[in-house]
Structures are given as structure tokens and as C-alpha cells.
Design a protein around this motif. Structure first.
Motif, PDB file in Angstrom:
ATOM      1  N   TRP A   1      46.708  40.120  55.405  1.00 22.14           N
ATOM      2  CA  TRP A   1      46.041  41.378  55.075  1.00 22.14           C
ATOM      3  C   TRP A   1      46.514  42.567  55.915  1.00 22.14           C
ATOM      4  CZ3 TRP A   1      43.927  41.539  50.540  1.00 22.14           C
ATOM      5  CH2 TRP A   1      43.431  40.357  49.977  1.00 22.14           C
TER       6      TRP A   1
ATOM      7  N   TRP B   1      45.055  35.570  58.635  1.00 22.58           N
ATOM      8  CA  TRP B   1      44.481  36.771  58.005  1.00 22.58           C
ATOM      9  C   TRP B   1      45.288  38.024  58.351  1.00 22.58           C
ATOM     10  CZ3 TRP B   1      41.440  33.274  55.963  1.00 22.58           C
ATOM     11  CH2 TRP B   1      40.558  33.649  54.950  1.00 22.58           C
TER      12      TRP B   1
ATOM     13  N   MET C   1      40.393  39.720  42.758  1.00 23.79           N
ATOM     14  CA  MET C   1      39.108  40.005  43.388  1.00 23.79           C
ATOM     15  C   MET C   1      38.590  41.399  43.025  1.00 23.79           C
ATOM     16  SD  MET C   1      39.209  38.130  47.091  1.00 23.79           S
ATOM     17  CE  MET C   1      40.566  39.052  47.751  1.00 23.79           C
TER      18      MET C   1
ATOM     19  N   LEU D   1      47.075  43.901  46.543  1.00 22.53           N
ATOM     20  CA  LEU D   1      46.900  42.502  46.935  1.00 22.53           C
ATOM     21  C   LEU D   1      45.549  41.967  46.439  1.00 22.53           C
ATOM     22  CD1 LEU D   1      48.774  40.636  48.469  1.00 22.53           C
ATOM     23  CD2 LEU D   1      47.563  41.181  50.575  1.00 22.53           C
ATOM     24  N   ILE D   2      44.531  42.780  46.589  1.00 27.71           N
ATOM     25  CA  ILE D   2      43.199  42.367  46.118  1.00 27.71           C
ATOM     26  C   ILE D   2      43.237  42.106  44.613  1.00 27.71           C
ATOM     27  CG2 ILE D   2      40.812  43.163  45.763  1.00 27.71           C
ATOM     28  CD1 ILE D   2      41.059  44.666  48.433  1.00 27.71           C
TER      29      ILE D   2
ATOM     30  N   ILE E   1      36.645  39.249  51.878  1.00 24.78           N
ATOM     31  CA  ILE E   1      37.838  38.516  52.324  1.00 24.78           C
ATOM     32  C   ILE E   1      38.893  39.410  52.994  1.00 24.78           C
ATOM     33  CG2 ILE E   1      39.696  36.964  51.570  1.00 24.78           C
ATOM     34  CD1 ILE E   1      37.186  35.548  51.001  1.00 24.78           C
TER      35      ILE E   1
ATOM     36  N   PHE F   1      44.907  38.837  43.831  1.00 23.13           N
ATOM     37  CA  PHE F   1      44.035  37.686  44.073  1.00 23.13           C
ATOM     38  C   PHE F   1      42.839  37.667  43.122  1.00 23.13           C
ATOM     39  CE2 PHE F   1      46.061  37.539  48.327  1.00 23.13           C
ATOM     40  CZ  PHE F   1      46.365  36.197  48.346  1.00 23.13           C
TER      41      PHE F   1
ATOM     42  N   PRO G   1      50.748  43.765  53.586  1.00 19.84           N
ATOM     43  CA  PRO G   1      50.585  45.129  53.053  1.00 19.84           C
ATOM     44  C   PRO G   1      51.492  46.163  53.723  1.00 19.84           C
ATOM     45  CG  PRO G   1      48.444  44.133  53.356  1.00 19.84           C
ATOM     46  CD  PRO G   1      49.445  43.183  53.946  1.00 19.84           C
TER      47      PRO G   1
END
Lengths: 305, 274
Positions: free
Chosen positions: A30, A26, B135, B129-130, B144, B133, A34
Motif C-alpha cells: 500500500w 502492508w 473494494m 489498487l483498491i 485494509i 482488489f 502505489p
């Protein structure tokens, strides 16, 4: 037993990796991706909708550093910090000191001052916009005050007035963050042995003296630590200003435009300039990192000596 | 005695200041709560009247908007995020504290480094990024991406560093594997950091506004703060309704906090988390 223990520690390694794996994955996905992407994008013309549009070198950094809007954001953010940090430290110290004296109030004060800190920014903003509205309670009070004293004040809706919008944000921030600072100082006070005060009382020290000659020097480290944290979080002021100014970032007239708002607004405010926004983010990141490292260095030096 | 006289004055001034400060801290809540029950026409009058109080502001908010749905969304996002993130981060903290696996030190250094990265630096790429995906407009987009928490891992690691070793060794004698030891012994006994982090993370999630506001545009999927902020955005709502909305976000959390406060201060005392 030794043998069993050995297998215990041998099978450890696999289990260790397994247990640490989700969080590590993760973190990679995340946080590192980024951050790396932002770093990469800061040298490109990346656009939110169009994506990659070629490298531009340091152009984004130059654009940001010569952007009037960026410096407006820096100015507002620093003004905010100059008022919020001393207020938090002084009032936090004062409250912690009084809470520490009277045991009866401690729990009550703790709750009262902590509740604003756990209140949603949406709720805080609604409440303060109401209190500071043109015909609101605060304006009624200030108008009355200007009638009975030489003070000159004309009622305005604080949030719509370029001179009063940032002060309103500052008041909200002081109100919501004070509890946290009070708790930190309260914890620091409780580490000071009572005997020192008892000895000082016998020597005839006044309360005033005790506070400035005993308490303050003894919590110097926590003071410093709290200040550094306060500077870092002030540099990131965003949410209250964001909720307050609604769809037009920094309204009225850029009075509440902050650095993070610049990062946000550059992308989501219309043109989607991810590259420029990332450059601004990394400039801020570098500043915060420098402050953190200086603080770490000062602290570890102290531990050595 | 002269000094005790001046000390009395000093104390009087101090307590008066605390009193004024405290009143000005409580006042916004009390006034907002009171105003949420007042008719719109008198909402700016600085008077106390109890004969004209009404719940019409609340009724209007509840009838015009899917507020119960927003509550459910907020609860769902907060509870799922907190549960999953506590599981993930405690496991990692445990491994870092107790198991000398390959890469332990590097991982810990990285986590310490991550704690220094201000969240907003990654705001834009996280959003991208979200969306990659798929989302956007999904409650999972609020869950997440926000499970990993370096600070929580650090806290769990600190806790497990001083966790008694004999417990684990005797469990191993009984034939439990390391993974089972974590889930059956180490995790249930980490009550102090769990309670503290659950409370703090729950509050953070419940109040979260920037990301939900960015990611969710479907009215039925709003979380409570985004939903109530959207009412204000759509049209100029009367002040009593705006205060009622503020109370709807705030009161459940206050009840939760006051209910949990004792546990929180115990947790702070035993874990050193503030």
C-alpha cells in the motif's frame, strides 16, 4: 541462565521476522507499489479507464509545468501558505505564552483551541459557509462596520466570490490548525527552566523583554521545526478547499484551486489523466522532499556542533 | 512603581486579546449548535431567543436518511481500522526495537523514508489498487489500505526501546515464546502509546472524507461525513438542517475527546507523541 538466554535470542530472529511481517507486507503493497506505480505512470499516457496507452517520456512533466491551471494552483497554495503559516506561528506563540502564564486557564485553552483541530472538514465547512453567507452574521457585522467607519464593504457570500473564497479557506485553516501549534509551543515553553525567568525578574527585566530575549531564542529549534512542518502541510492543503468547492473543483473561478486539487481533479475531475496527475504529484513530492532534507541537514549539523 | 503599572497594562491588553480570540474560536460552535435548533426563518438573526427552539431539523435529517446506518458504518470502519492497525504496527515496532532479525536496519530506514512521503502523492494509485482488489463500494476498502502507519511504528519502536528487559527474560524462563511474550506482556504494558494512538487514529478515521467520498457511492455504505455531505449536495438544504448535520458529526467526537483528554495528555507526557 546464559544458555537459556541464548536460545531466547536465537529463536528471536524468526519471531522478529514474523512480528514485522504484516506491517512490512502492508508497506510494500500500500505504499511502495502505489509510489512506484505513480512514478512509472508519470512517464506514460496511463488513463484511469483505458489503462496503459504507451510511454511519453517527459511529456507529462512538461505539460504540467506549462499548464496555466497548475500555476494557478501553485499561486493559490502559496497565497494560502503566506497567510496561514505566520498566523499559526504568531498566534500559536501568543496563546501558548498566555496559557503558560496562568495555570488556571491552561486546560481550558488547550481544549478550546484543540477542538477545531479534531472537527471534521465537512462540519467546519458547513459552519463557516453559514457564518460567511450573504446574510450571515459576519456580513451583518462587516456591513455595520462599513457604516460606522470609512471602510467600504458590500455584503457577498464569501464562498461564491472569487475575491473572498480563498480568504475564507485561509480563515478556516487558521481556525482549525491553531490548537496544534499552540500545543507544540506550550510543550517547548515547559522545557525552559523557571530559574532563568526568576533570575531575569531579579535583574529587572520586563515581561516583554523576557519573551523576546529569553523565551524566543530558547525555542528557536522548535520554531524552525514547526515552520518546516507548516510549509509542508500548507503545500498539501486540499480537504477544506475540496469540501468547500464541491463538485466543481476550485470554484468559484479557480479561486480555491490548490496543488493537490490539481492532482485529484486531473484524474477524477473527468478525463482520468493518471499520467499527468502522477507527474504533478512527483513534482510536489520532489519539492517536499527537498524541504525535508534541507531541514534534516540543518538539524543534524546542529546536533554535531 | 512605574514598571509594575505598565506591566499591569501589558497584562490587561494581553488577556483582553486572548479573551477576544477565544470567544471567536468558541463562537462558531456555539452559534452552529444554537442555530441547529432554530427555525429556518430566523436563523440569520443575531438574537437570542429560546422560546421558538425546535428539533425539527434533526428529525428531518433522521427521517429522510439512514443516519443511524451511517453512524454504524463510521463506528465499524474506525474501530476495526484502529484495532487492526495498532496490532500490526505495535508488533512491527516491538520487533524493530527488541529483536535483531535480519533486515531490521533496512526495514527501519525504509519506514523512516516512508514517513516523508506525502499521502496525497499516492492518492490516485491507491484508488486504482483498491479498485483492482474489488473494494470499491465496500467498507473494507476504507480499512485494509489504511492499516500500515509508519508514524505509529516509529512511536512504538521508541516506546519499546526503553521497555524493561527483565520482564521479558523472566517470562522466557517461564517458557513463553517471543511471540507470546509480545502479546501477553509487551503489548498489554504499552498502554501509554496505545491510548494516545487509539485516540488520534480514531479521530482521523472518524473525520476521514476524501477516500470514503471516492470509494463509496452506495448510500447505505456511506460513513457519517460522506453521508451528511451528500445531503447537502443533493439539494439546497435549510441552514438549520445543515448545522444539525454538522453537530451530528462533531458532538460524538467532542464527547469522546473530552472524555479521553486526560488520558491523552498523560500519553503525550510519557511517549512524547503530539
Amino acid at each position: 541462565m546464559f544458555k537459556k538466554n541464548k536460545t531466547f535470542y536465537e529463536q528471536d530472529k524468526k519471531a522478529g521476522v514474523l512480528l514485522a511481517l504484516p506491517a512490512s507486507f502492508w508497506m510494500l503493497l500500500w505504499v511502495f507499489i502505489p509510489v512506484s506505480f505513480a512514478f512509472f505512470a508519470s512517464f506514460t499516457n496511463w488513463n484511469l479507464l483505458a489503462g496503459f496507452r504507451g510511454f511519453v517520456g517527459l511529456q507529462n512533466y512538461i505539460t504540467v509545468l506549462t499548464d496555466e491551471k497548475f500555476w494557478l494552483a501553485v499561486r493559490n497554495t502559496l497565497t494560502y501558505a503566506v497567510f496561514v503559516i505566520p498566523a499559526h506561528i504568531c498566534l500559536g506563540l501568543f496563546l501558548a505564552y498566555t496559557a503558560n502564564m496562568g495555570h488556571k486557564f491552561k486546560g481550558f485553552l488547550r481544549t478550546v483551541y484543540y477542538l477545531p483541530g479534531i472537527t471534521s472538514s465537512v462540519a467546519i465547512t458547513s459552519i463557516f459557509l453559514f457564518l460567511f453567507s450573504k446574510f450571515g452574521i459576519i456580513n451583518q457585522f462587516l456591513t455595520w462596520l462599513s457604516d460606522v467607519t470609512p471602510l467600504d464593504y458590500t455584503a457577498v457570500a464569501w464562498i461564491n466570490d472569487p475575491n473572498y473564497a480563498l480568504p475564507l479557506i485561509i480563515i478556516m485553516a487558521i481556525w482549525s490548525g491553531l490548537g496544534f501549534n499552540m500545543l507544540v509551543f506550550l510543550a517547548a515553553f515547559q522545557d525552559i527552566p523557571m530559574e532563568i525567568y526568576e533570575a531575569a525578574t531579579i535583574d529587572g527585566c520586563s515581561e516583554f523583554h523576557k519573551f523576546f530575549k529569553i523565551t524566543l531564542p530558547l525555542i528557536k529549534d522548535q520554531m524552525f521545526f514547526t515552520m518546516v512542518l507548516a510549509v509542508i502541510s500548507s503545500l498539501q492543503v486540499f480537504e477544506i478547499a475540496f469540501v468547500t468547492s464541491g463538485s466543481s473543483a476550485g470554484s468559484p473561478n479557480g479561486a480555491t484551486y490548490t496543488i493537490i486539487m490539481y492532482i485529484y481533479d486531473t484524474v477524477f475531475g473527468g478525463i482520468g489523466a493518471v499520467g499527468k496527475s502522477s507527474a504533478a504529484a512527483f513534482i510536489l513530492f520532489a519539492v517536499i522532499m527537498t524541504i525535508t532534507l534541507i531541514q534534516k541537514k540543518l538539524f543534524s549539523d546542529k546536533e554535531v556542533s | 512603581m512605574k514598571s509594575s503599572y505598565s506591566e499591569k497594562i501589558f497584562k490587561f491588553v494581553m488577556y483582553s486579546l486572548v479573551f477576544i480570540l477565544t470567544v471567536s474560536f468558541i463562537f462558531p460552535f456555539v452559534w452552529a449548535f444554537y442555530s441547529s435548533f432554530r427555525p429556518e426563518s430566523v436563523v440569520n438573526d443575531f438574537t437570542l431567543q429560546f422560546n421558538n427552539l425546535t428539533i425539527s431539523a434533526y428529525l428531518k435529517i433522521f427521517t429522510g436518511n439512514p443516519v443511524l446506518r451511517w453512524y454504524l458504518n463510521s463506528f465499524f470502519v474506525s474501530i476495526v481500522t484502529v484495532t487492526l492497525s495498532i496490532l500490526m504496527n505495535s508488533a512491527c515496532g516491538y520487533a524493530l526495537a527488541r529483536i535483531n532479525f535480519k533486515g531490521n536496519n533496512i526495514l527501519f530506514t525504509l519506514i523512516l523514508g516512508v514517513m516523508m512521503i506525502p499521502g496525497q502523492v499516492t492518492m490516485v494509485p491507491t484508488y486504482i489498487l483498491i479498485s483492482k482488489f474489488n473494494m470499491i463500494n465496500s467498507l473494507w476498502g476504507l480499512i485494509i489500505p489504511f492499516l500500515f502507519n509508519a508514524m505509529n511504528i516509529f512511536m512504538f519502536r521508541q516506546f519499546y526501546l526503553s521497555f524493561p528487559k527483565d520482564l521479558e527474560e523472566s517470562a522466557f524462563m517461564d517458557g513463553l515464546s517471543r511471540i507470546k511474550i509480545f502479546f501477553k506482556i509487551a503489548l498489554p504494558l504499552a498502554k501509554a502509546p496505545i491510548v494516545t494512538l487509539v485516540i488520534l487514529n480514531f479521530i482521523g478515521n472518524w473525520n476521514s472524507f476524501v477516500y470514503p467520498n471516492l470509494i463509496i457511492s452506495n448510500k447505505m455504505l456511506y460513513t457519517l461525513p460522506v453521508g451528511l455531505a451528500s445531503i447537502k449536495k443533493e439539494y439546497m438544504i435549510p441552514i438549520n438542517e445543515s448545522m444539525a448535520a454538522a453537530m451530528l458529526i462533531t458532538i460524538p467526537l467532542f464527547i469522546f475527546y473530552i472524555f479521553m483528554q486526560k488520558k491523552l495528555s498523560q500519553g503525550i507526557a510519557t511517549t512524547g507523541i503530539k
